[in-house]
Each structure stands twice: as structure tokens, then as C-alpha cells.
Design a protein around this motif. Structure first.
Motif, PDB file in Angstrom:
ATOM      1  N   SER A  97      -3.724  -5.948   0.896  1.00 55.84           N
ATOM      2  CA  SER A  97      -2.573  -6.848   0.933  1.00 55.84           C
ATOM      3  C   SER A  97      -2.295  -7.444   2.313  1.00 55.84           C
ATOM      4  O   SER A  97      -1.461  -8.332   2.437  1.00 55.84           O
ATOM      5  CB  SER A  97      -1.336  -6.083   0.452  1.00 55.84           C
ATOM      6  N   GLN A 122      -5.358  -6.138  -9.590  1.00 52.57           N
ATOM      7  CA  GLN A 122      -6.541  -5.346  -9.187  1.00 52.57           C
ATOM      8  C   GLN A 122      -6.958  -4.281 -10.188  1.00 52.57           C
ATOM      9  O   GLN A 122      -8.132  -4.169 -10.529  1.00 52.57           O
ATOM     10  CB  GLN A 122      -6.288  -4.709  -7.811  1.00 52.57           C
ATOM     11  N   HIS A 129     -11.739  -2.830   1.762  1.00 53.12           N
ATOM     12  CA  HIS A 129     -11.365  -2.592   3.171  1.00 53.12           C
ATOM     13  C   HIS A 129     -10.989  -1.115   3.378  1.00 53.12           C
ATOM     14  O   HIS A 129     -10.586  -0.751   4.468  1.00 53.12           O
ATOM     15  CB  HIS A 129     -10.189  -3.496   3.532  1.00 53.12           C
ATOM     16  N   TRP A 133      -3.173 -13.090  -4.896  1.00 52.75           N
ATOM     17  CA  TRP A 133      -2.910 -11.750  -5.444  1.00 52.75           C
ATOM     18  C   TRP A 133      -3.658 -11.571  -6.758  1.00 52.75           C
ATOM     19  O   TRP A 133      -3.526 -12.384  -7.668  1.00 52.75           O
ATOM     20  CB  TRP A 133      -1.404 -11.565  -5.679  1.00 52.75           C
ATOM     21  N   ALA A 134      -4.440 -10.524  -6.849  1.00 52.80           N
ATOM     22  CA  ALA A 134      -5.195 -10.264  -8.076  1.00 52.80           C
ATOM     23  C   ALA A 134      -4.612  -9.063  -8.799  1.00 52.80           C
ATOM     24  O   ALA A 134      -4.129  -8.136  -8.150  1.00 52.80           O
ATOM     25  CB  ALA A 134      -6.643  -9.971  -7.721  1.00 52.80           C
ATOM     26  N   GLU A 191      -8.162   3.733  -6.768  1.00 56.35           N
ATOM     27  CA  GLU A 191      -8.220   2.885  -7.970  1.00 56.35           C
ATOM     28  C   GLU A 191      -9.678   2.616  -8.374  1.00 56.35           C
ATOM     29  O   GLU A 191     -10.018   2.613  -9.558  1.00 56.35           O
ATOM     30  CB  GLU A 191      -7.470   1.570  -7.725  1.00 56.35           C
ATOM     31  N   ASN A 197      -5.307   3.214  -1.552  1.00 54.31           N
ATOM     32  CA  ASN A 197      -5.026   2.885  -2.952  1.00 54.31           C
ATOM     33  C   ASN A 197      -6.215   2.205  -3.609  1.00 54.31           C
ATOM     34  O   ASN A 197      -6.572   2.518  -4.743  1.00 54.31           O
ATOM     35  CB  ASN A 197      -3.785   1.997  -3.051  1.00 54.31           C
ATOM     36  N   SER A 198      -6.839   1.288  -2.869  1.00 56.68           N
ATOM     37  CA  SER A 198      -8.007   0.602  -3.443  1.00 56.68           C
ATOM     38  C   SER A 198      -9.125   1.602  -3.704  1.00 56.68           C
ATOM     39  O   SER A 198      -9.844   1.493  -4.704  1.00 56.68           O
ATOM     40  CB  SER A 198      -8.490  -0.503  -2.507  1.00 56.68           C
ATOM     41  N   GLY A 247       0.798  -1.224   0.000  1.00 56.09           N
ATOM     42  CA  GLY A 247       0.000   0.000   0.000  1.00 56.09           C
ATOM     43  C   GLY A 247       0.833   1.279   0.000  1.00 56.09           C
ATOM     44  O   GLY A 247       0.320   2.362  -0.292  1.00 56.09           O
TER      45      GLY A 247
HETATM   46  N1  UDP Z   1      -3.313  -5.103  -4.633  1.00 60.12           N
HETATM   47  C1  UDP Z   1      -3.372  -5.835  -5.799  1.00 60.12           C
HETATM   48  N2  UDP Z   1      -3.804  -7.125  -5.732  1.00 60.12           N
HETATM   49  C2  UDP Z   1      -4.194  -7.708  -4.566  1.00 60.12           C
HETATM   50  C3  UDP Z   1      -4.154  -6.939  -3.383  1.00 60.12           C
HETATM   51  C4  UDP Z   1      -3.708  -5.640  -3.454  1.00 60.12           C
HETATM   52  O1  UDP Z   1      -3.027  -5.347  -6.886  1.00 60.12           O
HETATM   53  O2  UDP Z   1      -4.589  -8.872  -4.588  1.00 60.12           O
HETATM   54  C5  UDP Z   1      -2.823  -3.705  -4.698  1.00 60.12           C
HETATM   55  C6  UDP Z   1      -3.968  -2.725  -4.787  1.00 60.12           C
HETATM   56  O3  UDP Z   1      -4.311  -2.480  -6.137  1.00 60.12           O
HETATM   57  C7  UDP Z   1      -3.382  -1.505  -4.079  1.00 60.12           C
HETATM   58  C8  UDP Z   1      -2.429  -2.096  -3.055  1.00 60.12           C
HETATM   59  O4  UDP Z   1      -2.141  -3.413  -3.497  1.00 60.12           O
HETATM   60  O5  UDP Z   1      -2.639  -0.735  -5.007  1.00 60.12           O
HETATM   61  C9  UDP Z   1      -3.054  -2.196  -1.675  1.00 60.12           C
HETATM   62  O6  UDP Z   1      -3.123  -0.932  -1.100  1.00 60.12           O
HETATM   63  P1  UDP Z   1      -4.346  -0.443  -0.245  1.00 60.12           P
HETATM   64  O7  UDP Z   1      -4.031   0.945   0.205  1.00 60.12           O
HETATM   65  O8  UDP Z   1      -5.612  -0.597  -1.002  1.00 60.12           O
HETATM   66  O9  UDP Z   1      -4.447  -1.448   0.965  1.00 60.12           O
HETATM   67  P2  UDP Z   1      -3.364  -2.136   1.953  1.00 60.12           P
HETATM   68  O10 UDP Z   1      -2.895  -3.358   1.262  1.00 60.12           O
HETATM   69  O11 UDP Z   1      -2.289  -1.142   2.201  1.00 60.12           O
HETATM   70  O12 UDP Z   1      -4.174  -2.462   3.167  1.00 60.12           O
END
Ligand code: UDP
Length: 474
Positions: free
Chosen positions: A292, A354, A369, A351-352, A377, A373-374, A20
């Protein structure tokens, strides 16, 4: 007078190794390079692998960007080889060890800075010591906070006024002081580091205070999203801020870049989930992801599975393999099989990709959640959300989405829990999940208006990134 050749600005980026924080900072570094800056990203070997492909591809397009690797002391700390990222921790003790390993890199990084003599450093807010490093070198330090202006305004206000400390109970609400809108919350929704004063309070205070001790700050946001809070933040802190988002949409334009972002494995050319999504109608699928770190207790996974199965919509759900206990694997595998047969749902393990999924025309909404970033996005993809905050400042982000922007519906989380100690019980019931999904994806006037607002913000996000075109290289 003879014209002097122009000095190319040389900027070093120091991301904190957790997805993140690291993913948006790497995207930001790439954005700088695409605007003519010479960029170096400092990181450790296993973390470098998660984004090296993007850097190599930018470099091959003649952008001045490279990675500088510093070794991580895994063996010295008794950690398995390659465990260098906060997301790898499976217990609070392991989290402590990885964090300690990261703090041990300070001397090496300072030496690197002395050697490479950048014009400026951009460092994560988790590295407050870089304020002093920059001072010693006589260069600016830019603070990088991977969350919203809104959440920083809320956090500043709560740290200053501590309104949650004078409440009669955990169900009583308080209004956050000093905001332009009336935003209410309860004490258990306050970020752990602000709720109670304990041994970590000083540590977090130093990190947040380092923003006003820096030359300026970068925010992964855009004007239409939270301009009122951008103004409030600037006026209360008096810091220079640059609003540079949405960075993911800005630098990851084609499907390959979107698919590769943030992980090592190559994506199959035609992955099964893509065929599954392609078979669905536009805007009919719900994407479910908790970022993540988050792990759900077994009882919560069961509630969520039931909720999704009976919500009346198709879904893609990202599940970590290491989640929970031994019952879980079995339950989820049976659930996965059942959903495959009915074509109702698809599970992606671990891992997707996303941003690739969010941009797919079949996706019509997200359960999130509320990691920043989510959220940004999802906004960039024009999607409305079901908000299910878990820890840190995620409840603050939920308030922005639900109460300010009105592009989300809260599933009804009452209390944040640290991601490595989520307990055993389910705190959100299946009926609450179904109710939220029906509202998010449904046909009521209110639902349609909410989705329309989300689409409008998606258009604004796209216009933002069209406004400034990066340098073209020849
Ligand atoms: N992410 C992803 N695939 C997953 C999980 C997370 O690409 O399966 C990326 C998501 O697109 C984002 C980052 O990981 O860019 C997660 O950041 P976020 O602030 O949403 O949450 P955190 O993981 O810090 O709780």
C-alpha cells in the motif's frame, strides 16, 4: 446457588491507520466477535469507511461488533479532508503531519476508554502509551504486531547485538546471532530503525519494549509457518503470545468479503480483470504488487515493465496512479495498451482486491515487497513468491520466505529504501526480473519442489482455520 449470567467479554481494538496494520487488526477484531466477544473498533471517520461494510455485515449476522469514531484534526493541521491514513502521505513532511494528527487523538481515546470501560484493549504496537492507559484502568493491554515472529526475533537480536556495526563494508555479510538457523544479511538490508541510531531510535525502542510491558501479544501467523521462531520469541521475551492467523482467510470467506476488504469503492459485478483472469490457464499468471505504500521510480517501472513483458508468463500488475513523474503516466498507459492487445498483461490501477486475486485458480505466483500481510495471504493461497523487499522489516520477512521456508526466490535487492525517498534509479534490472520469474513459474525440479512446499503450507493454513469454528448465531 443461582447461576449468575455469564459476563460477555468486552474488548476494544485500536488499529494504527495504515493498511498493513489496520486491515489485519480489523480482521482480528471480527474474529474475536465471531467467537462471542463484544468488540468495539476505535478509528477516525475516513478510516472507518474502508471497513464499515464488513462490520455492518457481521453486525447484521448478530455478532457484537461496532465502530467508535473519533474525529481526525485534518483541518487544524492543514490536511485535505479525508486524509487520515499513513498511506495518503506523498512526502516525508506530510507523513510527519499525519503521524502528528494520529498522536493528537491520545486524550480523546483515553476518555473513551474511561467511558466505555472495556475488559481489555488490543492496540497496535505503534501505540506504546496504551500500556499506561491500560494500567490506569486496571485492564490488560494486548500488543498487536502486524509482522512475523521471525522478523521480531531478528529485530530483537540486531537491536541487542548490533552485529552490522562491526562490518568492513556494506557488502560484507553478518550472521544474525541467536537464531536456530544460520541466516546471513548485509547492513543495508537491516530495517532503517535498527540500522543507525538516530532521533527515531528511542521512539522505536519504546514501541518494541511495550510488548514485554503488555499482558500478551497477538501474532497473525500459524504453527506450521514459523513455530521455531514462535518458541524462540516466547523464550527470549518471556511474553504470552497467541498465534491467531491467517486472519484474512479466517474471516473473509466469500468473494464479496474478499473483494471489499480494505477499500471503499464497490467492485463491479464482473470486473474486466476477472474476465481476463478467467480466460487464463490454471496457475499461469503472476500477480505483481508492492503493497500500500511503495512507489517505484520511473526507471524502475520501465525495467519492471520490460521484465514482465519478456518473462514468458502472463501477469497482473497493481500500479499506483500517483507514482513517479509525468513521463511515467504516458509510458505506463502505452504499456497497458500494448499488453491489452497482446493479452499478456493486465494493469490494475491503485488498489486491487488482493486476496480475491491470490485465491483465483489462474494465479500461479506473486512478486511481493514482503509486507507481512502479503506474505501470509500468499501462503494461505498456497503460492510461491518472488521477494522484492523495499523498506522496514521486509528483508527479514524475505529471509524467512527464501532461506527458512524455501518457498520464494529473491529478485536480488541489495538495499532497503524508505518508501518516500526511493531515489531515481532502477536497482533491479530487467534480466534479474526475468530470471526470477522463470525460476518461480518454470519446470525445473527445484521450481516444482518450491511450489510444492508453498502448496503444502497453503493446505496447513486452511487446516488451521478449519480447526476452530466460530460461533453460529441464530
Ligand atoms: N492490499 C490490497 N490491495 C492493494 C494493496 C494492498 O488489498 O492493492 C492489502 C494487502 O492484501 C495487505 C495490505 O493491503 O493486506 C498490505 O499490507 P502488507 O503488509 O502486505 O504491506 P504494506 O502495505 O504494509 O507495505
Amino acid at each position: 446457588m443461582e447461576a449468575q449470567p455469564q459476563h460477555q467479554l468486552n474488548v476494544m481494538f485500536l488499529p494504527y491507520p495504515t493498511p498493513g496494520h489496520m486491515i489485519p487488526m480489523v480482521d482480528t477484531a471480527r474474529l474475536f466477535a465471531k467467537h462471542g466477544v463484544s468488540v468495539t473498533i476505535i478509528t477516525t471517520p475516513a478510516n472507518a469507511l474502508t471497513f464499515q461494510k464488513a462490520i455492518d455485515s457481521d453486525f447484521n449476522c448478530r455478532y457484537q461488533i461496532r465502530t467508535q469514531v473519533v474525529p481526525f484534526p485534518a483541518a487544524q493541521l492543514g490536511l485535505p479532508d479525508g486524509v487520515e491514513n499513513i498511506k495518503d502521505s506523498t512526502s516525508p513532511e506530510m507523513l510527519g503531519t499525519i503521524s502528528h494528527g494520529i498522536s493528537m487523538l491520545k486524550d480523546e481515546i483515553e476518555l473513551l476508554l474511561q467511558d466505555l470501560k472495556p475488559d481489555c484493549i488490543v492496540t497496535d504496537f505503534c501505540y506504546p502509551w496504551t500500556v499506561e492507559s491500560a494500567k490506569k484502568l486496571g485492564i490488560p493491554r494486548i500488543f498487536f504486531y502486524s509482522s512475523s515472529y521471525f522478523s521480531n526475533c531478528v529485530g530483537n537480536s540486531i537491536r541487542k547485538h548490533r552485529p552490522h556495526e562491526s562490518l568492513a563494508s556494506d557488502t560484507h555479510k553478518f550472521t544474525i546471532p541467536g537464531l536456530p538457523q544460520r541466516i546471513e544479511m548485509t547492513s543495508p538490508q537491516v530495517a532503517e530503525w535498527e540500522r543507525t541510531r538516530n532521533e527515531t531510535t528511542g521512539y522505536f525502542d519504546t514501541m518494541f519494549k511495550s510488548e514485554s510491558r503488555s499482558y500478551g501479544a497477538l501474532y497473525n501467523s500459524f504453527y506450521e509457518l514459523e513455530s521455531e521462531y514462535e518458541e524462540l520469541h516466547k523464550s527470549t521475551l518471556g511474553t504470552r503470545c497467541w498465534t491467531i492467523g491467517p486472519v484474512s482467510a479466517w474471516v473473509n470467506k466469500d468473494d464479496e468479503q474478499k473483494a471489499d476488504r480494505g477499500h471503499i469503492e464497490d467492485l463491479a459485478e464482473e470486473p474486466e480483470w476477472l474476465n481476463w483472469l478467467n480466460s487464463k490457464q490454471n496457475e499461469s499468471v503472476l500477480y505483481v504488487s508492492f503493497g500500500s505504500h511503495t512507489r517505484l521510480p520511473h526507471a524502475q517501472l520501465v525495467e519492471l515493465a520490460h521484465g514482465l513483458e519478456h518473462c514468458g508468463h502472463s501477469f497482473i500488475w497493481v500500479v499506483r496512479k500517483r507514482d513517479g513523474n509525468e513521463n511515467e503516466g504516458c509510458f505506463l498507459q502505452e504499456f497497458e495498451q500494448k499488453m491489452k492487445e497482446s493479452k499478456k498483461g493486465y494493469i490494475i490501477w491503485n488498489w486491487a482486491p488482493q486476496i480475491l486475486i491470490l485465491d483465483h485458480p489462474s494465479v500461479g505466483g506473486i512478486v511481493t515487497h514482503c509486507g507481512w500481510n502479503s506474505i501470509i495471504e500468499s501462503v494461505s493461497a498456497g503460492l510461491a513468491m518472488i521477494t522484492w523487499p523495499m523498506f522496514a522489516e521486509q528483508s527479514y520477512n524475505e529471509k524467512l520466505v527464501v532461506d527458512v521456508l524455501k518457498i520464494g526466490v529473491a529478485v536480488g535487492v541489495k538495499e532497503l529504501r524508505f518508501w518516500l525517498s526511493v531515489g531515481d534509479e532502477a536497482t533491479v534490472r530487467r534480466e534479474e526480473i526475468v530470471k526470477a520469474v522463470v525460476f518461480l513459474m518454470g519446470n525445473s525440479q527445484e521450481s516444482k519442489e518450491m511450489r510444492k512446499r508453498a502448496r503444502k503450507l497453503g493446505v496447513a493454513a486452511k487446516k488451521t482455520i478449519e480447526r476452530v469454528e466460530p460461533l453460529t448465531t441464530t
